[in-house]
Design a protein around this motif. Structure first.
Motif: not given
Length: 284
Positions: A219-228
């Motif tokens: 995700e953008p800026d290496l946020a928790p992934a996948p968000a969806s």
């Protein structure tokens, strides 16, 4: 579907706990940043055989396979693809060290991102920059071939501080133009989001000409992934229709406490996405 997680998602002190978590959820692939995989080594890109054996014993105990390597220029000072002669030499030497380590570990894929080490200077002619990049990656591709691995080129959005190969289309064209069998393409879902291109990912994947050797579920800026799970499933299904049979690796920063719970939830979404993608690809 082959699922993995990158070890940039947890601090090294948590690794054994996380390895058990991955195994419990049936995750068999591990992507590594050498500095995090070998935190006790003074030279993580040139570790001793004893250091490697100890690290591998931990992963093997959890049934994990090393499938990719990232953070290839970590700790390399003054390296620049388009810099002065010394900077270019340090760039090549740093990546050669990573390639050698991948060969020692039997890792089949390396991810070249390093956005700040690949900035084209404002006064460099675009044709010169292309010639430098083609020559450099031709040389590094040959080193990768000799080591039994592949060097994957990852497109990095301009927001990450680079101006070279910032889109999937640009990276695809570069790898295709180079035409080296050991230089491949990395598909990064977070970069697609950041470029505003994710909505068209099915068509974009279908249009890719270069071989894809690895996928970052990010995700953008290496946020928790996948968000969806649903959005990830769309990408995974497109890849399956393309014939991609490689690894899909969660790439995210260590979350704040409770870190393992956040990572476990992300793994759950990836597993759901994989299941949904298999259905979508089969129905297509």
């Amino acid at each position: 579907m082959k699922l993995a997680v990158s070890n940039i998602a947890w601090p090294p002190a948590e690794r054994l706990r996380i390895y058990r978590l991955l195994a419990a959820h049936g995750i068999r692939g591990l992507e590594i940043a050498p500095g995090l995989f070998l935190p006790g080594s003074a030279r993580p890109f040139a570790p001793s055989e004893a250091e490697l054996a100890a690290a591998l014993a931990e992963t093997q105990a959890a049934g994990l396979e090393l499938v990719s390597m990232q953070s290839l220029l970590f700790g390399v000072e003054g390296a620049a693809l388009f810099g002065e002669a010394g900077e270019r030499a340090r760039f090549r030497e740093g990546l050669r060290a990573a390639i050698t380590l991948a060969g020692r570990l039997g890792i089949p894929n390396l991810v070249f991102g390093s956005p700040r080490q690949r900035v084209i200077p404002a006064d460099m002619d675009p044709a010169e920059a292309e010639a430098v990049a083609l020559a450099t990656f031709g040389e590094l591709g040959e080193a990768a071939r000799e080591a039994g691995t592949r060097l994957g080129i990852e497109f990095n959005p301009a927001a990450y501080g680079t101006n070279f190969l910032t889109t999937l289309e640009e990276a695809d064209a570069f790898v295709t133009r180079l035409g080296h069998p050991a230089v491949t393409l990395i598909l990064d879902l977070g970069a697609m989001h950041m470029n505003g291109a994710f909505a068209g990912i099915a068509g974009a994947v279908a249009a890719v000409r270069a071989p894809i050797s690895h996928v970052h579920v990010s995700e953008p800026d290496l946020a928790p992934a996948p968000a969806s799970a649903g959005a990830a499933a769309t990408a995974l299904a497109a890849l399956a229709r393309k014939g991609y049979a490689g690894w899909h690796s969660i790439e995210m920063k260590p979350p704040p406490d409770p870190g393992p719970a956040v990572l476990e939830a992300a793994i759950g979404r990836l597993l759901r996405a994989a299941g949904m993608a298999e259905g979508k690809a089969g129905a297509a």
